[in-house]
Scaffold this motif. Structure first.
Motif, mmCIF file in Angstrom:
data_model
loop_
_atom_site.group_PDB
_atom_site.id
_atom_site.type_symbol
_atom_site.label_atom_id
_atom_site.label_comp_id
_atom_site.label_asym_id
_atom_site.label_seq_id
_atom_site.Cartn_x
_atom_site.Cartn_y
_atom_site.Cartn_z
ATOM 1 N N SER A 99 14.875 -6.313 -14.839
ATOM 2 C CA SER A 99 15.744 -7.255 -14.140
ATOM 3 C C SER A 99 15.866 -6.943 -12.656
ATOM 4 O O SER A 99 15.917 -7.858 -11.827
ATOM 5 C CB SER A 99 17.137 -7.263 -14.777
ATOM 6 N N ASP A 100 15.896 -5.678 -12.290
ATOM 7 C CA ASP A 100 16.087 -5.324 -10.872
ATOM 8 C C ASP A 100 14.922 -5.819 -10.021
ATOM 9 O O ASP A 100 15.128 -6.440 -8.972
ATOM 10 C CB ASP A 100 16.235 -3.802 -10.726
ATOM 11 N N ASP A 101 13.706 -5.539 -10.477
ATOM 12 C CA ASP A 101 12.532 -5.981 -9.714
ATOM 13 C C ASP A 101 12.421 -7.497 -9.707
ATOM 14 O O ASP A 101 12.130 -8.100 -8.665
ATOM 15 C CB ASP A 101 11.255 -5.375 -10.310
ATOM 16 N N ILE A 102 12.652 -8.127 -10.851
ATOM 17 C CA ILE A 102 12.524 -9.582 -10.931
ATOM 18 C C ILE A 102 13.561 -10.261 -10.040
ATOM 19 O O ILE A 102 13.248 -11.218 -9.322
ATOM 20 C CB ILE A 102 12.682 -10.058 -12.393
ATOM 21 N N VAL A 103 14.791 -9.781 -10.061
ATOM 22 C CA VAL A 103 15.845 -10.372 -9.213
ATOM 23 C C VAL A 103 15.501 -10.212 -7.739
ATOM 24 O O VAL A 103 15.658 -11.146 -6.947
ATOM 25 C CB VAL A 103 17.208 -9.723 -9.537
ATOM 26 N N ARG A 104 15.008 -9.030 -7.361
ATOM 27 C CA ARG A 104 14.643 -8.801 -5.952
ATOM 28 C C ARG A 104 13.504 -9.715 -5.530
ATOM 29 O O ARG A 104 13.558 -10.328 -4.452
ATOM 30 C CB ARG A 104 14.240 -7.330 -5.776
ATOM 31 N N VAL A 105 12.488 -9.831 -6.370
ATOM 32 C CA VAL A 105 11.334 -10.654 -6.027
ATOM 33 C C VAL A 105 11.718 -12.131 -5.972
ATOM 34 O O VAL A 105 11.306 -12.859 -5.057
ATOM 35 C CB VAL A 105 10.199 -10.411 -7.053
ATOM 36 N N LEU A 106 12.517 -12.585 -6.947
ATOM 37 C CA LEU A 106 12.954 -13.980 -6.930
ATOM 38 C C LEU A 106 13.853 -14.265 -5.726
ATOM 39 O O LEU A 106 13.814 -15.368 -5.160
ATOM 40 C CB LEU A 106 13.693 -14.309 -8.228
ATOM 41 N N LYS A 107 14.656 -13.298 -5.327
ATOM 42 C CA LYS A 107 15.495 -13.464 -4.142
ATOM 43 C C LYS A 107 14.633 -13.651 -2.896
ATOM 44 O O LYS A 107 14.905 -14.540 -2.073
ATOM 45 C CB LYS A 107 16.401 -12.241 -3.981
ATOM 46 N N ASN A 108 13.610 -12.823 -2.762
ATOM 47 C CA ASN A 108 12.697 -12.966 -1.619
ATOM 48 C C ASN A 108 11.980 -14.310 -1.651
ATOM 49 O O ASN A 108 11.835 -14.989 -0.624
ATOM 50 C CB ASN A 108 11.664 -11.842 -1.628
ATOM 51 N N THR A 109 11.521 -14.700 -2.842
ATOM 52 C CA THR A 109 10.799 -15.972 -2.975
ATOM 53 C C THR A 109 11.694 -17.150 -2.636
ATOM 54 O O THR A 109 11.283 -18.071 -1.914
ATOM 55 C CB THR A 109 10.260 -16.122 -4.407
ATOM 56 N N MET A 110 12.917 -17.132 -3.141
ATOM 57 C CA MET A 110 13.852 -18.222 -2.858
ATOM 58 C C MET A 110 14.218 -18.276 -1.389
ATOM 59 O O MET A 110 14.366 -19.358 -0.808
ATOM 60 C CB MET A 110 15.109 -18.058 -3.710
ATOM 61 N N ALA A 111 14.367 -17.106 -0.761
ATOM 62 C CA ALA A 111 14.698 -17.071 0.670
ATOM 63 C C ALA A 111 13.575 -17.688 1.496
ATOM 64 O O ALA A 111 13.831 -18.496 2.411
ATOM 65 C CB ALA A 111 14.952 -15.629 1.113
ATOM 66 N N MET A 112 12.326 -17.340 1.188
ATOM 67 C CA MET A 112 11.194 -17.905 1.915
ATOM 68 C C MET A 112 11.086 -19.411 1.686
ATOM 69 O O MET A 112 10.796 -20.179 2.617
ATOM 70 C CB MET A 112 9.893 -17.221 1.475
#
Length: 307
Positions: free
Chosen positions: A72-85
């Motif tokens: 969950s930690d990696d997925i949340v971080r990656v999805l956060k970056n993707t959504m921000a971009m």
């Protein structure tokens, strides 16, 4: 069928075959690189190890799908970056339309052609070259820091490429610079569909160029803008790979790693092919679901579907 209809069909048939043959290479390309790789999805259901035949590999079912959600930690971080971009790209999405409107108001054809060529040219530059250009300007030894040292000898180096606090906005601006000229071509094509008689009627009523642009051009382009925006929603998980791959470094790795880059790291660098495939399947299914959901919403609002 009468003789005239048969004759007309005989005239147009060779032309249709010629168009079909012209489209054939692109159809083959799509099949080979978009549909054939889908057979690789089977790796997500096996404990795949490179070099071992699939028939000798253990079937694990949904193990790697569960593992993808357990991280969950990696997925949340990656999805956060993707959504921000994606959100920053959505914020800057009106820029091509605004540019097309301004370009349409330019009377000099030579200047218009030069401007359009100049802003469209970056689209044909690879991200590797863009990264080299950005490094020559924004690195600690780049042109920007050289100018700062000229005006202030005590100024410390500004590391733009390694600053995680501005990496999102910096990458978004690079993406706008590279693509907005090419995206504006769509709006330039849409401008040709606006009836010229509307402009003539507005000028007769005393409307100036600004009023024509605000009350005729902008409303005429809004359907195109809305359709492109709605279609982009289905691709919010696919913000790109090349750009973030070439600009990735250890200083900004946590902020620049989007979903595509994360899948690459799992599959190619860590050899977790099954886990990477499972995440890729989840991304594809979610994108398709969003596409059809948006299409359904548009059909209810506009009375006409996108696809």
């Amino acid at each position: 069928m009468n003789a005239g209809a048969k004759k007309q069909m005989g005239i147009h048939l060779p032309r249709k075959w010629a168009l079909l043959l012209m489209a054939l290479p692109f159809v083959i390309y799509i099949i080979m690189f978009c549909y054939v790789p889908l057979f690789g999805w089977i790796l997500a259901f096996f404990d795949y190890v490179p070099g071992i035949p699939l028939k000798d590999t253990q079937f694990v079912g949904l193990k790697y799908f569960k593992m993808a959600f357990s991280q969950s930690d990696d997925i949340v971080r990656v999805l956060k970056n993707t959504m921000a971009m994606y959100m920053l790209g959505l914020l800057f999405s009106p820029i091509p339309m605004i540019y097309a409107i301004f370009l349409n108001e330019i009377r000099s054809r030579k200047f218009k052609r030069f401007t359009q060529t100049a802003v469209t040219f970056p689209n044909f530059i690879s991200w590797i070259i863009v990264a080299s250009i950005a490094s020559s300007f924004f690195s600690t030894e780049g042109q920007i820091n050289m100018l700062l040292r000229i005006f202030n000898s005590n100024a410390g180096p500004v590391n733009v490429l390694g600053n995680e606090n501005i990496v999102w906005i910096f990458q978004a601006l690079l993406g706008v610079w590279k693509s907005f000229g090419w995206n504006a071509i769509i709006y330039m094509a849409a401008l040709t569909g606006i009836d010229e008689s509307i402009y003539e009627a507005a000028r007769i009523d005393g409307a100036g160029r600004l009023n024509c642009a605000l009350y005729i051009t902008v409303p005429g382009l809004m359907p195109t803008f809305l359709i492109l925006t709605l279609l982009s929603i289905s691709n919010f998980l696919s913000v790109g790979f090349d750009q973030y791959f070439v600009f990735n470094n250890y200083l900004v790795a946590d902020k620049i790693e989007v979903l595509d880059l994360y899948v690459y790291r799992l599959g190619i660098k860590l050899n977790c092919y099954s886990l990477a495939t499972a995440i890729g399947i989840f991304k594809s299914i979610l994108s398709i679901t969003l596409l059809f959901s948006v299409n359904k919403i548009v059909k209810k609002v506009r009375g006409e579907a996108l696809i």
